[in-house]
Motif scaffolding. Structure first.
Motif, PDB file in Angstrom:
ATOM      1  N   GLY A  71      34.596  37.255  -4.452  1.00 53.03           N
ATOM      2  CA  GLY A  71      34.449  38.345  -3.491  1.00 53.03           C
ATOM      3  C   GLY A  71      33.890  37.885  -2.155  1.00 53.03           C
ATOM      4  N   TRP A  72      33.128  38.780  -1.520  1.00 49.16           N
ATOM      5  CA  TRP A  72      32.581  38.490  -0.195  1.00 49.16           C
ATOM      6  C   TRP A  72      31.565  37.350  -0.218  1.00 49.16           C
ATOM      7  N   TRP A  73      31.070  36.997  -1.383  1.00 49.27           N
ATOM      8  CA  TRP A  73      30.136  35.880  -1.486  1.00 49.27           C
ATOM      9  C   TRP A  73      30.769  34.581  -0.979  1.00 49.27           C
ATOM     10  N   ALA A  74      32.106  34.528  -0.946  1.00 46.05           N
ATOM     11  CA  ALA A  74      32.789  33.330  -0.458  1.00 46.05           C
ATOM     12  C   ALA A  74      32.418  33.010   0.984  1.00 46.05           C
TER      13      ALA A  74
ATOM     14  N   VAL B 185      28.175  46.744   4.113  1.00 43.52           N
ATOM     15  CA  VAL B 185      27.053  46.146   4.836  1.00 43.52           C
ATOM     16  C   VAL B 185      26.965  44.655   4.542  1.00 43.52           C
ATOM     17  N   PHE B 186      27.058  44.296   3.266  1.00 45.82           N
ATOM     18  CA  PHE B 186      26.966  42.896   2.872  1.00 45.82           C
ATOM     19  C   PHE B 186      28.106  42.093   3.505  1.00 45.82           C
ATOM     20  N   ALA B 187      29.316  42.640   3.429  1.00 38.86           N
ATOM     21  CA  ALA B 187      30.469  41.942   3.997  1.00 38.86           C
ATOM     22  C   ALA B 187      30.321  41.789   5.508  1.00 38.86           C
ATOM     23  N   GLY B 188      29.850  42.845   6.182  1.00 39.85           N
ATOM     24  CA  GLY B 188      29.703  42.794   7.628  1.00 39.85           C
ATOM     25  C   GLY B 188      28.684  41.757   8.066  1.00 39.85           C
ATOM     26  N   VAL B 189      27.549  41.726   7.388  1.00 44.96           N
ATOM     27  CA  VAL B 189      26.505  40.753   7.746  1.00 44.96           C
ATOM     28  C   VAL B 189      26.991  39.330   7.502  1.00 44.96           C
ATOM     29  N   LEU B 190      27.595  39.084   6.339  1.00 45.43           N
ATOM     30  CA  LEU B 190      28.088  37.748   6.027  1.00 45.43           C
ATOM     31  C   LEU B 190      29.169  37.305   7.014  1.00 45.43           C
ATOM     32  N   ALA B 191      30.110  38.196   7.300  1.00 45.09           N
ATOM     33  CA  ALA B 191      31.201  37.849   8.206  1.00 45.09           C
ATOM     34  C   ALA B 191      30.680  37.563   9.609  1.00 45.09           C
ATOM     35  N   LEU B 192      29.762  38.414  10.092  1.00 45.83           N
ATOM     36  CA  LEU B 192      29.208  38.217  11.436  1.00 45.83           C
ATOM     37  C   LEU B 192      28.432  36.906  11.511  1.00 45.83           C
TER      38      LEU B 192
ATOM     39  N   VAL C 159      40.744  45.112  -1.637  1.00 43.66           N
ATOM     40  CA  VAL C 159      40.785  43.746  -2.164  1.00 43.66           C
ATOM     41  C   VAL C 159      41.687  42.870  -1.299  1.00 43.66           C
ATOM     42  N   ARG C 160      42.833  43.418  -0.896  1.00 41.87           N
ATOM     43  CA  ARG C 160      43.738  42.654  -0.029  1.00 41.87           C
ATOM     44  C   ARG C 160      43.095  42.373   1.319  1.00 41.87           C
ATOM     45  N   PHE C 161      42.437  43.376   1.886  1.00 40.93           N
ATOM     46  CA  PHE C 161      41.753  43.172   3.166  1.00 40.93           C
ATOM     47  C   PHE C 161      40.689  42.099   3.031  1.00 40.93           C
ATOM     48  N   ARG C 162      39.920  42.149   1.936  1.00 42.63           N
ATOM     49  CA  ARG C 162      38.875  41.163   1.710  1.00 42.63           C
ATOM     50  C   ARG C 162      39.455  39.756   1.637  1.00 42.63           C
ATOM     51  N   SER C 163      40.556  39.585   0.916  1.00 46.14           N
ATOM     52  CA  SER C 163      41.167  38.265   0.776  1.00 46.14           C
ATOM     53  C   SER C 163      41.626  37.720   2.118  1.00 46.14           C
ATOM     54  N   VAL C 164      42.265  38.594   2.919  1.00 47.33           N
ATOM     55  CA  VAL C 164      42.742  38.166   4.237  1.00 47.33           C
ATOM     56  C   VAL C 164      41.567  37.821   5.148  1.00 47.33           C
ATOM     57  N   ALA C 165      40.516  38.644   5.109  1.00 47.29           N
ATOM     58  CA  ALA C 165      39.360  38.412   5.970  1.00 47.29           C
ATOM     59  C   ALA C 165      38.659  37.099   5.617  1.00 47.29           C
ATOM     60  N   ILE C 166      38.459  36.860   4.327  1.00 49.48           N
ATOM     61  CA  ILE C 166      37.788  35.628   3.896  1.00 49.48           C
ATOM     62  C   ILE C 166      38.623  34.409   4.270  1.00 49.48           C
ATOM     63  N   PHE C 167      39.922  34.484   4.016  1.00 51.26           N
ATOM     64  CA  PHE C 167      40.805  33.375   4.360  1.00 51.26           C
ATOM     65  C   PHE C 167      40.776  33.100   5.863  1.00 51.26           C
ATOM     66  N   SER C 168      40.774  34.158   6.660  1.00 50.47           N
ATOM     67  CA  SER C 168      40.780  34.009   8.120  1.00 50.47           C
ATOM     68  C   SER C 168      39.504  33.337   8.620  1.00 50.47           C
ATOM     69  N   VAL C 169      38.368  33.708   8.050  1.00 46.80           N
ATOM     70  CA  VAL C 169      37.102  33.105   8.479  1.00 46.80           C
ATOM     71  C   VAL C 169      37.078  31.623   8.138  1.00 46.80           C
ATOM     72  N   TRP C 170      37.561  31.256   6.958  1.00 46.23           N
ATOM     73  CA  TRP C 170      37.572  29.843   6.581  1.00 46.23           C
ATOM     74  C   TRP C 170      38.554  29.049   7.428  1.00 46.23           C
ATOM     75  N   VAL C 171      39.662  29.646   7.808  1.00 40.03           N
ATOM     76  CA  VAL C 171      40.589  28.975   8.734  1.00 40.03           C
ATOM     77  C   VAL C 171      39.919  28.800  10.096  1.00 40.03           C
ATOM     78  N   LEU C 172      39.191  29.824  10.531  1.00 37.17           N
ATOM     79  CA  LEU C 172      38.471  29.739  11.802  1.00 37.17           C
ATOM     80  C   LEU C 172      37.453  28.599  11.786  1.00 37.17           C
TER      81      LEU C 172
END
Length: 534
Positions: A127-130, A359-366, A18-31
Motif C-alpha cells: 500500500g501507501w507504505w511503499a 492523510v497518511f498517503a498525502g503526508v508520505l507523498a508530499l 487501489v488503481r489510483f494508489r498504484s499509479v501514484a506510488i509508481f509515479s513517485v518512484w519514477v520521479l
C-alpha cells in the motif's frame, strides 16, 4: 487491532482507489530517478573512484600511457567483485557514462525497493507504505558512494524473501542459504552478514510472545551454514578481506569523547535518512515519524517482531563500533542502514477510515516529492563543480603524475550545500573528495589514490608507479604537504616534489592554500591545478 481487523482494514479500499494508489506510488518512484540525470555526476563520494577503475578495466588499460601505470589482476580479488565484473561488461557495451547512471540508480533505489518486496511477502500487500521507502533512498551510506555495500544489502533482502519461510531448516533450505551466502560474498561481505541477520530475524517470527520457543536449533543451523562460506573464503583466497593495511591500525576506534558525544551518536543513529543537510533531512522525515507514532498509539500498525528486535540491536550497538576494521571502513554507519531497511520491511500500517488513509498517503507523498526535489536541486547546483574540474585540468599532459588534495576542514566549514556528507560521524566528510579520480579518464594521467585493495579490487599499480601509490586513500589535506617529511601520513607525500608533476586541489574556493614549490596553472573555483616547480 486484531489480525482479522487489520486485514479487513487493509482490504476495504475501492477498486478505483487501489488503481489510483498504484499509479501514484509508481509515479513517485519514477520521479525519484530524475535527479540522477541532472548533471554529469552527482556528489556521491566514492563513486568517481569506482567508475574510473571500471573504465580502466573496460578499455583504459588497452592504451598508453595508462597501460604502463595500471594493470588488471582479476585473480587478486576474492570478494566485493560483482560490481566491477558487471560494470566492466556493461561499459564495453554501452559506455562508462551510461554505466555510471545504471550503478547510481541501482545503489540508491534497490535497497529500499528490496525491503518493500520483503514487506509485501510478509504482510501480503504494501500500500501507501511503499512511499516511505523514498525517505531511505538518499542515506549516508549511499551518498558516501558505497556501491558494492548498497547493492549487497539489496541482494541480501531479495535472497531473504526468496528463502523465507525457514520452517524446519531442512537440508534443501540450508543448501539454498549456503549458496546465497556464497554469492553475496561475491557482491560484498556485509551483504552476506545482512542475509544471515535477516534470516535469524525472520526465524524469530512476527510475534513478541514467541521469539525463541523451539527456534534455537534453526537459528544455530542457519548461523553455521552462513559462516562456512566465510571460513572457506578466508582459508582459500590469496588475498582474504582484512589482510591489507589500508588504515593506520587494523582496528581503529574514535576517541571516546567523540564516540559518545551527542552529536556523533545522533549522526550515527540518523544516518539512514541523512544526505547533505541534517536539519533539512530531519525536517522532511519528522511528519512521517509523527504519523507512525500516532498509528502505533492507535494500534494500527502490524509489526514483524523479529525484524524490529534485530533492527533495534543493530541501532544500539552502532555508535560504539570501531570506525574501521582491517580493509573495512565507516562501520558505524553501515549497521544503522541495515536496521532502517529491516524496519521498512517489518512495519505495515493500516487505517480504519478513508480519511486516515488519505492523510497518511498525502503526508508520505508530499514528503517523498519534496525529498526528491531537494536532492535534485542540490545535485543540479553541484553539477557546476564537475565542469570546473574538467576545465581546470585541460592543461594536464598525458602521462603526468598528479596528487589530488582536499581543502583543510578549518576552511571547509562554510561549504556550499552538497559539498559535505551530513551523516558521517565526524560531521566533516567532503562528498566530492574523489572527483579527482576522473582526470585519469579525461586526461590519461596517474594518480596515487585509486582503490586497488588486494582482495577487493581487480586493479593494480605497476612499477615504478607502485612506489608512489597506496591501496586506498581518503585524500590528503593541503596541510599534509607542508608538514615535515617524517610526519606525512600518506607514503607518496614523503617526496612529492620529486615524484609528482602536478597537484590538483578540490574545494579550492573554500580557502587560501599555500603549496611552496608550485605555481598555479589553472583556477576554476572548485578545482585549482598547480604545477610542481623543481
Amino acid at each position: 487491532m486484531t489480525a482479522t481487523e487489520f486485514d479487513r482494514a487493509r482490504s476495504n479500499a475501492p477498486v478505483g482507489a487501489v488503481r489510483f494508489r498504484s499509479v501514484a506510488i509508481f509515479s513517485v518512484w519514477v520521479l525519484a530517478i530524475v535527479p540522477f540525470f541532472l548533471g554529469t555526476l552527482p556528489p556521491v563520494m566514492d563513486v568517481p573512484n569506482h567508475l574510473t577503475r571500471i573504465w580502466l578495466l573496460a578499455e583504459g588499460l588497452n592504451h598508453a600511457p595508462l597501460s604502463a601505470m595500471y594493470e588488471a589482476r582479476w585473480s587478486q580479488a576474492a570478494t566485493n567483485i560483482f560490481v566491477d565484473l558487471i560494470g566492466t561488461s556493461l561499459a564495453r557495451a554501452i559506455g562508462i557514462d551510461a554505466v555510471g547512471k545504471v550503478l547510481l540508480v541501482a545503489m540508491f533505489l534497490l535497497p529500499p525497493l528490496a525491503a518493500l518486496r520483503l514487506n509485501k511477502k510478509l504482510f501480503r500487500r504494501t500500500g501507501w507504505w511503499a512511499l516511505a521507502g523514498v525517505m531511505l533512498v538518499w542515506s549516508t551510506t549511499a551518498v558516501t558512494g558505497l556501491i558494492s555495500y548498497q547493492i549487497g544489502l539489496a541482494a541480501a533482502l531479495a535472497a531473504a524473501a526468496l528463502v523465507h519461510p525457514i520452517e524446519r531448516a531442512s537440508a534443501k533450505q540450508l543448501l539454498a542459504i549456503f549458496v546465497c551466502t556464497a554469492v553475496l560474498l561475491f557482491v560484498h561481505p556485509f551483504g552476506a552478514l545482512f542475509f544471515m541477520l535477516l534470516n535469524i530475524a525472520l526465524i524469530f517470527g512476527p510475534r513478541w510472545t514467541n521469539l525463541l520457543n523451539g527456534k534455537i536449533g534453526r537459528i544455530a543451523a542457519v548461523a553455521a551454514v552462513s559462516i562456512v562460506p566465510v571460513i572457506l573464503l578466508m582459508l582459500l583466497a590469496p588475498h582474504p578481506p582484512g589482510a591489507n593495511k589500508t588504515h593506520e591500525a587494523f582496528v581503529y576506534w574514535q576517541p571516546l569523547s567523540t564516540t559518545f558525544s551527542p552529536t556523533t551518536v545522533g549522526l550515527v543513529l540518523l544516518s539512514p535518512i541523512l544526505s547533505y543537510k541534517a536539519s533539512l533531512d530531519v525536517l522532511l522525515v519528522l511528519p512521517v515519524l509523527g504519523l507512525l507514532g500516532w498509528l502505533a498509539y492507535k494500534r494500527q500498525i502490524k509489526v514483524h517482531a523479529g525484524l524490529l528486535l534485530v533492527a533495534a540491536v543493530l541501532e544500539f550497538i552502532s555508535p560504539i563500533l570501531p570506525m574501521n576494521i582491517g580493509d573495512g571502513g565507516a562501520l558505524v554507519i553501515r549497521f544503522p542502514e541495515m536496521a532502517a531497511l529491516m524496519a521498512l520491511a517489518g512495519l505495515s500500517p493500516a487505517f480504519n477510515t478513508q480519511r486516515q488513509r488519505a492523510v497518511f498517503a498525502g503526508v508520505l507523498a508530499l514528503a517523498a516529492v519534496v525529498r526528491i526535489g531537494t536532492i535534485g536541486w542540490i545535485w543540479q547546483m553541484r553539477a557546476a563543480d564537475v565542469e570546473q574540474l574538467k576545465t581546470a585540468t585541460r592543461a594536464l599532459p598525458p602521462g603526468a603524475s598528479v596528487i589530488v588534495l582536499q581543502q583543510h576542514w578549518d576552511e571547509i566549514t562554510g561549504a556550499p550545500l552538497g559539498r559535505l556528507v551530513a551523516g558521517f560521524p565526524s560531521g566533516r566528510c567532503a562528498s566530492e573528495r574523489h572527483y579527482g579520480s576522473l582526470v585519469v579518464m579525461w586526461r590519461q594521467v596517474f594518480i596515487p589514490s585509486l582503490f586497488t585493495v588486494p582482495g577487493q579490487q581487480p586493479l593494480a599499480v605497476k612499477p615504478p608507479y607502485l612506489a608512489k601509490s597506496v591501496y586506498s586513500s581518503g585524500i590528503p589535506f593541503t596541510d599534509d604537504m607542508n608538514m615535515p617529511i617524517p610526519q606525512r601520513l600518506d607514503p607518496y607525500l614523503k617526496h612529492w616534489h620529486r615524484d609528482f608533476d602536478y597537484v590538483l586541489l578540490l574545494n579550492a574556493d573554500l580557502g587560501n592554500a599555500s603549496l611552496p614549490g608550485t605555481r598555479v596553472v589553472a583556477d576554476e573555483g572548485f578545482a585549482r591545478l598547480y604545477q610542481v616547480v623543481r
